[in-house]
Write an enzyme that holds these catalytic residues in place. Structure first.
Site, mmCIF file in Angstrom:
data_model
loop_
_atom_site.group_PDB
_atom_site.id
_atom_site.type_symbol
_atom_site.label_atom_id
_atom_site.label_comp_id
_atom_site.label_asym_id
_atom_site.label_seq_id
_atom_site.Cartn_x
_atom_site.Cartn_y
_atom_site.Cartn_z
ATOM 1 C CG HIS A 22 6.086 -5.390 -4.227
ATOM 2 N ND1 HIS A 22 4.775 -5.262 -3.855
ATOM 3 C CD2 HIS A 22 6.742 -4.342 -3.647
ATOM 4 C CE1 HIS A 22 4.619 -4.180 -3.111
ATOM 5 N NE2 HIS A 22 5.805 -3.606 -2.970
ATOM 6 C CD GLU A 72 3.193 -7.985 -5.500
ATOM 7 O OE1 GLU A 72 3.953 -8.771 -4.917
ATOM 8 O OE2 GLU A 72 2.851 -6.896 -5.025
ATOM 9 C CB CYS A 88 5.186 -4.228 0.590
ATOM 10 S SG CYS A 88 5.991 -2.628 0.613
ATOM 11 C CE1 TYR A 89 0.547 0.818 5.523
ATOM 12 C CE2 TYR A 89 -1.217 -0.813 5.353
ATOM 13 C CZ TYR A 89 -0.721 0.375 5.868
ATOM 14 O OH TYR A 89 -1.500 1.113 6.729
ATOM 15 C CG ASP A 99 -9.307 -6.432 -25.207
ATOM 16 O OD1 ASP A 99 -8.727 -7.517 -25.091
ATOM 17 O OD2 ASP A 99 -8.711 -5.347 -25.310
ATOM 18 C CE LYS A 116 -5.263 -7.299 -26.328
ATOM 19 N NZ LYS A 116 -6.177 -6.156 -26.499
ATOM 20 N N GLY A 149 0.837 -1.199 0.000
ATOM 21 C CA GLY A 149 0.000 0.000 0.000
ATOM 22 C C GLY A 149 0.866 1.240 0.000
#
Ligand code: XMP
Length: 515
Positions: free
Chosen positions: A171, A173, A82-83, A229, A371, A55
């Site tokens: 992180h 991710e 993290c946060y 899309d 995508k 965050g």
């Protein structure tokens, strides 16, 4: 029987959707909930673990979000990032402080001791990870041990193996963290003991069920562009509410050469969906006359799209919803992440470019996806390879590839140049190796010489990038002879162009489109 799930608690990180995406990629279903809604969390046999996101706020401030006790009461594994790592530590009796040194970008962490969370994570006892913080955990809570540290984060990974609580300062991710996905995989399968149960087929089913519930018996118009899309949205809607769906395709006159005819053919013949074709080429050019500011261009186009949808929906009567193929990167770049106007990058036409007041309620089933995930969904829905692997094309079309004023003459020049570039990419087998490529027409004329005569014509810019999700991109490294061949072909056959340049910037610092 229900589906096992992970809950991701969002504390406002820019990367929360990337956590969800990694979890999906690993075959696990997840739900994101805002930190303010955690009081509602109840014990549930199918809920196997919690991930706390990062965050933008400092956990040292009394007023910033804390870890809610309800989360601990669930007595299930927790992974704080993290946060999330900092508030987990603080809640359990550890300490956090604001460090003198910030740690942004790449850092190297060293392993201290083994843990199930780092199984197969460390290549050679040292790993490159992505950091983005100034606060650090300075004292870890009782029952925790240090698993790894970086030069500026003594407690880069900590664990309480009994309780199955883990804290990570960096992180995992983001793709810049080497083996980051392995950490998340270890958490899901070794620590939370989950099974793989999530795939594009389930995802399509879930999206269809959600849309049915939301739309009920109302009518929907779907803004179709012919790209992957909006085609996926149209096919999902067809399954959800078939008879109440009408697709609308607007020819803005800002499409690529021959594109409008191809789209009409595909959708009328193949998909057998109710279809309205609006040729508004002249109108778009008229409204764009004299408009040079990129954001204004986007707003003019967005507004006109909606006006046309509203006008034509009157013919269908009682249309309540407008569906469009907005993706997550469209949203994140269109809103201000920190709240300051400067952090908005651009108003993507299918989000920020829309007028504030409009009659329709928006349906955007893909707005949390990237995508490549939409392509997998499209494959599941049997969309043709031609549409699935078509390079992305922005809603405002060639208008944002013609910096400065857009005119009919410039659009026609650009269509020809782009057509040559695309055909050559396909013939040379480059097309599928590239995430997105296009030609643009720069607003400057330069002097050239052709057949002993002086020319004074436009410059065509070629852009080709590789990317995973459009959030970051690298320029594509063409063979010099290929570029030479394209340059020759364009200058020799497109009247109005006497110079071709190739864009070699990445994103960041550039963006993929020019405006
Ligand atoms: P940028 O230029 O922001 O582009 O790096 C990232 C991706 O988004 C596409 N793009 C858009 N797509 N409406 C869309 O549907 C828009 O207004 C829009 N603007 C950019 C762009 O083509 C690239 O794939």
């Amino acid at each position: 029987m229900g589906r096992e799930k992970i809950i991701i608690i969002d504390y406002g990180s820019q990367f929360t959707q990337l956590i969800a995406r990694k979890v999906r990629e690993l075959g696990v279903y997840s739900e994101i909930i805002n930190f303010s809604k955690t009081q509602k969390l109840r014990k549930d046999k199918l809920l196997k673990g919690i991930i706390l996101s990062g965050g933008p706020l400092t956990a040292t401030n009394k007023k910033t979000p804390k870890l809610n006790s309800e989360i601990l009461n669930l007595k299930i594994p927790i992974l704080g990032i993290c946060y999330g790592h900092q508030i987990l530590s603080k809640k359990l009796g550890g300490k956090i402080k604001t460090s003198k040194k910030r740690e942004f970008g790449r850092a190297y962490i060293k392993s201290f001791t083994k843990s199930p969370i780092t199984k197969k994570f460390f290549g050679t006892k040292k790993n490159s990870v992505w950091m983005s913080h100034q606060d650090v955990v300075s004292v870890i809570p009782k029952g925790f041990k240090k698993i790894a540290s970086s030069p500026n984060s003594k407690f880069a990974i900590i664990a309480n193996e009994n309780k199955k609580y883990y804290g990570i300062q960096f992180h995992p991710e983001v793709t810049h963290t080497t083996n980051g996905k392995i950490l998340i995989k270890n958490f899901l399968f070794d620590i939370c003991k989950m099974r793989k149960s999530w795939n594009p087929k389930n995802q399509a089913k879930l999206l269809i069920t959600k849309m049915k519930k939301e739309i009920k018996n109302e009518k929907v118009i779907c803004a179709l562009s012919g790209g992957v899309d909006s085609s996926v949205v149209a096919l999902l809607l067809k399954k959800a509410i078939n008879k109440n769906l009408v697709c609308v395709f607007v020819n803005t006159g800002l499409l690529r050469k021959n594109e409008a005819n191809e789209i009409i053919r595909t959708f009328k013949k193949k998909f057998r969906i109710k279809f309205i074709y609006i040729n508004a080429s002249k109108l778009f050019l008229k409204k764009l006359r004299g408009v040079t500011n990129p954001e204004n261009k986007r707003k003019v186009i967005g507004k006109l799209f909606i006006q046309l949808f509203e006008k034509y929906s009157k013919k269908i009567k009682k249309v309540k919803f407008l569906a469009q193929g907005t993706l997550y990167p469209d949203i994140i770049e269109s809103k201000t992440v920190t709240g300051s106007p400067s952090s908005k990058i651009k108003s993507h036409h299918n989000v920020g470019g829309l007028p504030k007041k409009m009659k329709f309620k928006l349906i955007e089933p893909l707005k949390e996806l990237f995508k490549d995930e939409v392509r997998k969904l499209g494959l599941e829905l049997s969309l043709s390879k031609k549409i699935l692997y078509r390079h992305p094309f922005p809603g405002p079309g060639l208008a944002i590839r013609i910096p400065g004023e857009v005119t009919k003459q410039k659009v026609e020049i650009l269509q020809e140049a782009d057509f040559i570039f695309m055909n050559e990419l396909k013939e040379s087998n480059y097309y599928n190796k590239i995430w997105q490529a296009y030609a643009a027409l720069l607003p400057m004329k330069t002097v050239g010489v052709m057949g002993d005569s002086r020319t004074y014509e436009y410059t065509c810019l070629l852009r080709a990038v590789t990317s995973v999700d459009g959030m970051t991109a690298d320029f594509f490294n063409f063979d010099k002879t290929f570029l030479q061949k394209i340059s020759n072909k364009i200058v020799n056959s497109v009247k109005g162009v006497n110079r071709v340049v190739y864009d070699i910037t990445s994103k960041p610092p550039s963006t993929i489109e020019l405006e």
